[in-house]
Design a protein around this motif. Sequence first.
Motif, PDB file in Angstrom:
ATOM      1  N   SER A 105       0.813  -1.214   0.000  1.00  8.85           N
ATOM      2  CA  SER A 105       0.000   0.000   0.000  1.00  8.85           C
ATOM      3  C   SER A 105       0.843   1.258   0.000  1.00  8.85           C
ATOM      4  CB  SER A 105      -0.914  -0.001   1.232  1.00  8.85           C
ATOM      5  OG  SER A 105      -0.135  -0.107   2.420  1.00  8.85           O
ATOM      6  N   THR A 106       2.120   1.139   0.365  1.00  6.24           N
ATOM      7  CA  THR A 106       3.015   2.303   0.365  1.00  6.24           C
ATOM      8  C   THR A 106       3.762   2.335  -0.958  1.00  6.24           C
ATOM      9  OG1 THR A 106       3.297   2.151   2.744  1.00  6.24           O
ATOM     10  CG2 THR A 106       4.909   3.441   1.534  1.00  6.24           C
ATOM     11  N   TRP A 107       3.596   3.389  -1.702  1.00  2.00           N
ATOM     12  CA  TRP A 107       4.204   3.467  -3.026  1.00  2.00           C
ATOM     13  C   TRP A 107       4.650   4.895  -3.288  1.00  2.00           C
ATOM     14  CZ3 TRP A 107       5.416   0.105  -6.971  1.00  2.00           C
ATOM     15  CH2 TRP A 107       5.716   0.660  -8.208  1.00  2.00           C
ATOM     16  N   GLY A 108       5.872   5.059  -3.751  1.00  2.00           N
ATOM     17  CA  GLY A 108       6.333   6.387  -4.117  1.00  2.00           C
ATOM     18  C   GLY A 108       7.826   6.528  -3.937  1.00  2.00           C
ATOM     19  N   ALA A 109       8.528   6.785  -5.028  1.00  2.00           N
ATOM     20  CA  ALA A 109       9.968   7.002  -4.958  1.00  2.00           C
ATOM     21  C   ALA A 109      10.247   8.319  -4.251  1.00  2.00           C
ATOM     22  CB  ALA A 109      10.561   7.025  -6.364  1.00  2.00           C
ATOM     23  N   ALA A 110      11.266   8.309  -3.396  1.00  2.00           N
ATOM     24  CA  ALA A 110      11.605   9.522  -2.660  1.00  2.00           C
ATOM     25  C   ALA A 110      12.441  10.476  -3.489  1.00  2.00           C
ATOM     26  CB  ALA A 110      12.353   9.160  -1.381  1.00  2.00           C
ATOM     27  N   TRP A 111      13.196   9.925  -4.441  1.00  2.00           N
ATOM     28  CA  TRP A 111      14.145  10.748  -5.179  1.00  2.00           C
ATOM     29  C   TRP A 111      13.997  10.542  -6.684  1.00  2.00           C
ATOM     30  CZ3 TRP A 111      15.302  13.360  -1.215  1.00  2.00           C
ATOM     31  CH2 TRP A 111      15.562  12.755   0.003  1.00  2.00           C
ATOM     32  N   ARG A 112      14.287  11.601  -7.401  1.00  2.00           N
ATOM     33  CA  ARG A 112      14.426  11.506  -8.865  1.00  2.00           C
ATOM     34  C   ARG A 112      15.870  11.071  -9.125  1.00  2.00           C
ATOM     35  NH1 ARG A 112      15.126  16.443 -12.967  1.00  2.00           N
ATOM     36  NH2 ARG A 112      15.021  15.290 -14.939  1.00  2.00           N
ATOM     37  N   ALA A 113      16.076   9.790  -9.215  1.00  2.00           N
ATOM     38  CA  ALA A 113      17.427   9.225  -9.213  1.00  2.00           C
ATOM     39  C   ALA A 113      17.897   8.852 -10.606  1.00  2.00           C
ATOM     40  CB  ALA A 113      17.467   7.985  -8.326  1.00  2.00           C
ATOM     41  N   SER A 114      19.163   9.092 -10.872  1.00  2.00           N
ATOM     42  CA  SER A 114      19.772   8.585 -12.095  1.00  2.00           C
ATOM     43  C   SER A 114      19.859   7.066 -11.999  1.00  2.00           C
ATOM     44  CB  SER A 114      21.172   9.171 -12.276  1.00  2.00           C
ATOM     45  OG  SER A 114      21.866   8.486 -13.307  1.00  2.00           O
ATOM     46  N   SER A 115      19.484   6.377 -13.052  1.00  2.00           N
ATOM     47  CA  SER A 115      19.488   4.917 -13.023  1.00  2.00           C
ATOM     48  C   SER A 115      20.702   4.306 -13.721  1.00  2.00           C
ATOM     49  CB  SER A 115      18.208   4.376 -13.671  1.00  2.00           C
ATOM     50  OG  SER A 115      18.089   4.830 -15.013  1.00  2.00           O
ATOM     51  N   HIS A 116      21.633   5.136 -14.168  1.00  2.00           N
ATOM     52  CA  HIS A 116      22.757   4.606 -14.949  1.00  2.00           C
ATOM     53  C   HIS A 116      23.553   3.569 -14.165  1.00  2.00           C
ATOM     54  CE1 HIS A 116      25.897   4.478 -17.992  1.00  2.00           C
ATOM     55  NE2 HIS A 116      26.788   4.630 -17.029  1.00  2.00           N
ATOM     56  N   ASP A 117      23.916   3.883 -12.927  1.00  2.00           N
ATOM     57  CA  ASP A 117      24.725   2.939 -12.157  1.00  2.00           C
ATOM     58  C   ASP A 117      23.934   1.694 -11.768  1.00  2.00           C
ATOM     59  OD1 ASP A 117      26.917   4.537 -12.409  1.00  2.00           O
ATOM     60  OD2 ASP A 117      26.808   5.399 -10.398  1.00  2.00           O
ATOM     61  N   ALA A 118      22.629   1.839 -11.588  1.00  2.00           N
ATOM     62  CA  ALA A 118      21.803   0.659 -11.326  1.00  2.00           C
ATOM     63  C   ALA A 118      21.812  -0.271 -12.531  1.00  2.00           C
ATOM     64  CB  ALA A 118      20.378   1.082 -10.986  1.00  2.00           C
ATOM     65  N   HIS A 119      21.795   0.300 -13.730  1.00  2.00           N
ATOM     66  CA  HIS A 119      21.892  -0.532 -14.936  1.00  2.00           C
ATOM     67  C   HIS A 119      23.266  -1.192 -15.028  1.00  2.00           C
ATOM     68  CE1 HIS A 119      18.018   0.455 -16.493  1.00  2.00           C
ATOM     69  NE2 HIS A 119      18.268   1.743 -16.592  1.00  2.00           N
ATOM     70  N   ARG A 120      24.299  -0.476 -14.616  1.00  2.00           N
ATOM     71  CA  ARG A 120      25.633  -1.093 -14.572  1.00  2.00           C
ATOM     72  C   ARG A 120      25.634  -2.282 -13.621  1.00  2.00           C
ATOM     73  NH1 ARG A 120      29.275   2.935 -12.203  1.00  2.00           N
ATOM     74  NH2 ARG A 120      30.833   1.304 -12.479  1.00  2.00           N
ATOM     75  N   LEU A 121      25.001  -2.103 -12.461  1.00  2.00           N
ATOM     76  CA  LEU A 121      24.943  -3.185 -11.483  1.00  2.00           C
ATOM     77  C   LEU A 121      24.239  -4.407 -12.064  1.00  2.00           C
ATOM     78  CD1 LEU A 121      25.246  -4.362  -8.642  1.00  2.00           C
ATOM     79  CD2 LEU A 121      23.107  -3.198  -8.023  1.00  2.00           C
ATOM     80  N   LEU A 122      23.118  -4.199 -12.755  1.00  2.00           N
ATOM     81  CA  LEU A 122      22.395  -5.333 -13.324  1.00  2.00           C
ATOM     82  C   LEU A 122      23.196  -6.010 -14.433  1.00  2.00           C
ATOM     83  CD1 LEU A 122      18.709  -4.030 -13.417  1.00  2.00           C
ATOM     84  CD2 LEU A 122      19.824  -5.491 -11.719  1.00  2.00           C
ATOM     85  N   ALA A 123      23.922  -5.226 -15.220  1.00  2.00           N
ATOM     86  CA  ALA A 123      24.777  -5.823 -16.252  1.00  2.00           C
ATOM     87  C   ALA A 123      25.871  -6.676 -15.616  1.00  2.00           C
ATOM     88  CB  ALA A 123      25.383  -4.729 -17.125  1.00  2.00           C
ATOM     89  N   LEU A 124      26.457  -6.173 -14.550  1.00  2.00           N
ATOM     90  CA  LEU A 124      27.498  -6.932 -13.849  1.00  2.00           C
ATOM     91  C   LEU A 124      26.916  -8.179 -13.197  1.00  2.00           C
ATOM     92  CD1 LEU A 124      29.391  -3.943 -12.214  1.00  2.00           C
ATOM     93  CD2 LEU A 124      30.331  -5.505 -13.931  1.00  2.00           C
ATOM     94  N   ALA A 125      25.699  -8.064 -12.662  1.00  2.00           N
ATOM     95  CA  ALA A 125      25.063  -9.220 -12.036  1.00  2.00           C
ATOM     96  C   ALA A 125      24.846 -10.332 -13.050  1.00  2.00           C
ATOM     97  CB  ALA A 125      23.735  -8.802 -11.411  1.00  2.00           C
ATOM     98  N   HIS A 126      24.409  -9.969 -14.246  1.00  2.00           N
ATOM     99  CA  HIS A 126      24.215 -11.004 -15.267  1.00  2.00           C
ATOM    100  C   HIS A 126      25.543 -11.606 -15.680  1.00  2.00           C
ATOM    101  CE1 HIS A 126      23.235 -12.774 -19.235  1.00  2.00           C
ATOM    102  NE2 HIS A 126      22.112 -13.073 -18.628  1.00  2.00           N
ATOM    103  N   ARG A 127      26.565 -10.772 -15.782  1.00  2.00           N
ATOM    104  CA  ARG A 127      27.884 -11.267 -16.166  1.00  2.00           C
ATOM    105  C   ARG A 127      28.435 -12.251 -15.132  1.00  2.00           C
ATOM    106  NH1 ARG A 127      32.358  -6.716 -16.836  1.00  2.00           N
ATOM    107  NH2 ARG A 127      30.713  -5.920 -18.221  1.00  2.00           N
ATOM    108  N   HIS A 128      28.177 -12.000 -13.848  1.00  2.00           N
ATOM    109  CA  HIS A 128      28.769 -12.801 -12.779  1.00  2.00           C
ATOM    110  C   HIS A 128      27.868 -13.936 -12.306  1.00  2.00           C
ATOM    111  CE1 HIS A 128      32.456 -10.464 -11.710  1.00  2.00           C
ATOM    112  NE2 HIS A 128      31.819  -9.562 -12.426  1.00  2.00           N
ATOM    113  N   GLY A 129      26.549 -13.798 -12.468  1.00  2.00           N
ATOM    114  CA  GLY A 129      25.675 -14.827 -11.927  1.00  2.00           C
ATOM    115  C   GLY A 129      24.489 -15.184 -12.774  1.00  2.00           C
ATOM    116  N   GLY A 130      24.409 -14.625 -13.992  1.00  2.00           N
ATOM    117  CA  GLY A 130      23.316 -14.957 -14.883  1.00  2.00           C
ATOM    118  C   GLY A 130      21.967 -14.477 -14.365  1.00  2.00           C
ATOM    119  N   ALA A 131      20.895 -15.048 -14.924  1.00  2.00           N
ATOM    120  CA  ALA A 131      19.539 -14.634 -14.559  1.00  2.00           C
ATOM    121  C   ALA A 131      19.237 -14.928 -13.095  1.00  2.00           C
ATOM    122  CB  ALA A 131      18.530 -15.328 -15.455  1.00  2.00           C
TER     123      ALA A 131
END
Length: 338
Positions: A105-131
Amino acid sequence: MRIEIWADVVCPWAYIGKRRLDKALAGWDGEPVELVWRPFRIDPTAPVPATSHEGSTEDELLRDLGILGDRDDAEAAQACAVGPAATVPQTPPIAEIAAAEGLGSTWGAAWRASSHDAHRLLALAHRHGGAELQHPLAEAVMKAHFIEGRDISLAETLGQLAADAGFPEAAALLADGAADQQVKELLLIGKARGVATSPTLVVGDRALSGAQSPETVTRFLRDAAGQPHRRLPAEVERLRYADALLDKRDPLGALTLLQPLLTEHGDEPSVQLLAARGYFASAQLGRAAAVLEELVAHAPDDSYARLLLGRTLTRQGRTEEAAVHLALAAAMTPEYAT
């Protein structure tokens, strides 16, 4: 079957779409599925971590995107949408839709955040551990952003989320700039492939845009599963993506994708010609002329290379030299005379 999820982790419909995809896959009885998250940016201007806490709340961001409020901005709304035709404010409110998908029931991002580094993290996660590592980590990142009110543009936030997911080495990799170029290239590849909405599911040559219902997702997967999926060599795919970016008037993006091919296959005429087109379209006329002169020397009967060389020399003010190549190009291919 590989399902690519092209999405931005700061797009609310991406989180809702993930939950709907998970529901569809829970009842999936077809061939084995491999999930791969790919980057998309709905808000490339989002502030970097140093200023992220000066940003907007989620409702303000959605209003900027045309999903809430009075703005009639179809293009912005479609970048983060429930479906391909979502061009007007959504009803019911997105918080109610999220709650219906089990997101609380609680929904709402607190910050207008850049997602570039989060995408880097997900790319690295796939590289190191797959899906097995990447998919749960995508859930954790979006939960942190939309439910826990954490700033996912901060290195410490991403490092903690990765450690909690069993990927403790991620913090050091992110600090070293790992996967930065990979994410930039993937964003260009998504653009070349025509991805324009977060989320977009891609299987082979088929795509489903928007956070569609589990039933719609299942139908899409069944249709896609029945089609052959022929994987082209990586070099051929990269060449095609660069060509597509030129058609979309993004010559600098095309040259970015071409760079590895220029390094490894720089003597291939197809690579050289595509690079010359990129140089010409981005007004790097000296480079364009040098590549085209080499091409014409090795293939004097290449009428298109002569045409492009003539146009390049014309723009450089070398009209007499240009006239020779333009005349030869027109003689070989009469439509080039116009």
